[in-house]
Write an enzyme that holds these catalytic residues in place. Structure first.
Site, PDB file in Angstrom:
ATOM      1  N   PHE A 137      -2.401 104.086  16.966  1.00  0.00           N
ATOM      2  CA  PHE A 137      -1.517 103.034  16.459  1.00  0.00           C
ATOM      3  C   PHE A 137      -0.087 103.432  16.740  1.00  0.00           C
ATOM      4  O   PHE A 137       0.363 104.494  16.323  1.00  0.00           O
ATOM      5  CB  PHE A 137      -1.701 102.810  14.960  1.00  0.00           C
ATOM      6  CG  PHE A 137      -0.825 101.695  14.439  1.00  0.00           C
ATOM      7  CD1 PHE A 137      -1.180 100.367  14.631  1.00  0.00           C
ATOM      8  CD2 PHE A 137       0.375 101.975  13.796  1.00  0.00           C
ATOM      9  CE1 PHE A 137      -0.360  99.333  14.184  1.00  0.00           C
ATOM     10  CE2 PHE A 137       1.199 100.945  13.350  1.00  0.00           C
ATOM     11  CZ  PHE A 137       0.832  99.621  13.540  1.00  0.00           C
ATOM     12  N   ASP A 222       3.883 110.820  18.842  1.00  0.00           N
ATOM     13  CA  ASP A 222       4.256 109.815  17.851  1.00  0.00           C
ATOM     14  C   ASP A 222       3.980 110.421  16.481  1.00  0.00           C
ATOM     15  O   ASP A 222       2.847 110.405  15.994  1.00  0.00           O
ATOM     16  CB  ASP A 222       3.444 108.531  18.081  1.00  0.00           C
ATOM     17  CG  ASP A 222       3.781 107.450  17.052  1.00  0.00           C
ATOM     18  OD1 ASP A 222       4.501 107.763  16.075  1.00  0.00           O
ATOM     19  OD2 ASP A 222       3.323 106.305  17.228  1.00  0.00           O
ATOM     20  N   LYS A 251       8.764 106.359   9.198  1.00  0.00           N
ATOM     21  CA  LYS A 251       8.144 106.451   7.869  1.00  0.00           C
ATOM     22  C   LYS A 251       8.866 107.393   6.876  1.00  0.00           C
ATOM     23  O   LYS A 251       9.763 106.962   6.188  1.00  0.00           O
ATOM     24  CB  LYS A 251       6.670 106.806   8.018  1.00  0.00           C
ATOM     25  CG  LYS A 251       5.894 105.637   8.644  1.00  0.00           C
ATOM     26  CD  LYS A 251       4.425 105.638   8.310  1.00  0.00           C
ATOM     27  CE  LYS A 251       3.791 104.291   8.608  1.00  0.00           C
ATOM     28  NZ  LYS A 251       3.181 104.164   9.933  1.00  0.00           N
TER      29      LYS A 251
END
Ligand code: PLP
Length: 397
Positions: A137, A222, A251
């Site tokens: 993702f 990532d 995040k």
């Protein structure tokens, strides 16, 4: 009270999220409260965002001060909170340079652009392809969605952006086979988060690094989900002892405030020359202030990273015990630090809902993997409370 709020939420907001019937209004530490005063222990943590817990005092005070000084100026000027943050990130990583943006998907977009530009600057002109993993993702905007390895999320948005090739995660032979003369980079999550908390074999990422070095490819990690202390180290790449060329962050970076970043070595960062990339809000003074305060708190005395490691081990131990007790419901328990998944033999949605009714917020990925990403301040007693509730629920279904 919540009922009316939820009705209005559905009336006025686009229906992109399958939200729980819960309104949240206030948070402190591990706890959040609804407007009616209902209290929850938050094991979702904004999906690995609230690394210090809710409304961490030092972050809140830093934000208040900055809000009185300056909210925004353009990136046409030098901005001290940006410089402070970039320095903190560089000092505590492999990297020399930072580009600031506003979210995870933007960080991924920036990494893709930088990898392509670096290839254009340094290799034959048709090197543009980036290899990513099945089940990965990387975000919801069009390039990061094209990079993402989950068909379900991509359906309806065709045509996808060309230049991405997907290989099975944790399979070094498949990666080797996929490299062509067009390949410029490999992009991976060190641990797949949305993909179900998938941890690769011990040496997989080392071998990926070797493949990249052999073929002159950039390695992009990532770390939007795994970064900022989540695995017990500041970055997950430290856990695997593999240095990437570019890293994507978001995040947890702002401790609850929207911010993203990519980090790279000087020689690669140089390809982002004047005018090649930019963002109006990227590196906004408020966001940078929150991020600096978050990183300072996280790295201050190593306590929080140690706590993350210890609580992660304790959490996994407790879930393993649960698995022994309910082998027909629980298939697997896995995790690193406080990014933990518990795979079920059944759908997790009923359990998520029953947990919420009992004041525990958890979430579920891939339909049957309960994911826990609590603030790194979580303590044993809170983990015990959750595990007890989980035991009760599983017993009753
Ligand atoms: C959440 C996530 C993203 C996307 O971040 P947004 O801030 O939602 O755009 C990208 N990559 C990974 C690994 C993520 O977990």
């Amino acid at each position: 009270m919540s009922k009316k709020i939820i009705e209005e939420s559905k009336k006025y907001l686009m229906n992109t999220y399958d939200r729980a019937h819960i309104v949240l209004r206030k948070g402190r530490g591990m706890k959040v409260w609804g407007p009616d005063g209902k209290e929850y222990l938050d094991f979702v943590g904004g999906i690995a965002v609230n690394c210090l817990g809710h409304c961490y005092p030092k972050v809140v005070i830093a934000l208040q001060k900055q809000a009185q000084r300056l909210l925004h100026v353009s990136n046409l000027y030098h901005i001290e909170p940006q410089i402070k943050l970039a320095k903190l990130l560089v000092t505590n990583s492999f990297a020399d340079k930072v580009f600031l943006c506003n979210s995870g998907t933007e960080a991924v977009e920036a990494a893709i652009k930088l990898a392509r530009k670096y290839a254009k600057d340094h290799t034959v002109p048709d090197r543009f392809e980036i290899i990513t993993a099945e089940g990965s993702f990387h975000g919801r905007t069009l390039a990061s969605l094209s990079a993402t390895g989950q068909d379900k999320l991509k359906q309806g948005f065709e045509p996808h952006m060309p230049g991405f090739k997907h290989v099975p995660f944790n399979n070094i032979a498949a990666l080797k086979n996929a490299v062509t003369r067009n390949t410029c980079a490999v992009m991976l999550e060190p641990i797949q988060g949305e993909g179900g908390v998938i941890i690769p074999d011990k040496d997989y990422l080392k071998h990926v690094r070797e493949v990249c070095d052999d073929h002159g490819l950039l390695l992009i990690f990532d770390e939007v989900q795994t970064g900022i202390g989540r695995t017990g180290k500041f970055f997950a790449y430290e856990k695997f002892s593999v240095e990437p060329d570019i890293i994507c962050l978001a995040k947890g970076l702002g401790g609850g405030v929207a911010i993203g970043a990519i980090l790279a070595k000087e020689s690669i960062a140089a390809s982002f020359s004047h005018g090649t990339h930019g963002s109006t809000f990227g590196g906004n003074p408020l966001a940078c202030t929150a991020a600096s305060a978050t990183i300072e708190a996280l790295l201050e005395d190593g306590f929080l990273l140690d706590n993350c490691t210890r609580m992660g081990e304790y959490f996994i131990k407790r879930l393993e015990e649960l698995k022994k007790e309910f082998p027909s419901t629980i298939l697997d328990v896995r995790g690193m630090g406080l990014l933990i998944g518990m795979e079920l033999t059944r759908s997790g949605s009923e359990i998520v809902k029953a947990c919420a009714d009992r004041g525990m917020l958890i979430n579920c990925v891939k339909g049957n993997v309960l994911r826990f990403a609590p603030p790194l301040i979580v303590v044993e007693k809170e983990i015990d409370q959750l595990v007890d509730v989980l035991a009760e629920i599983i017993e009753s279904i």
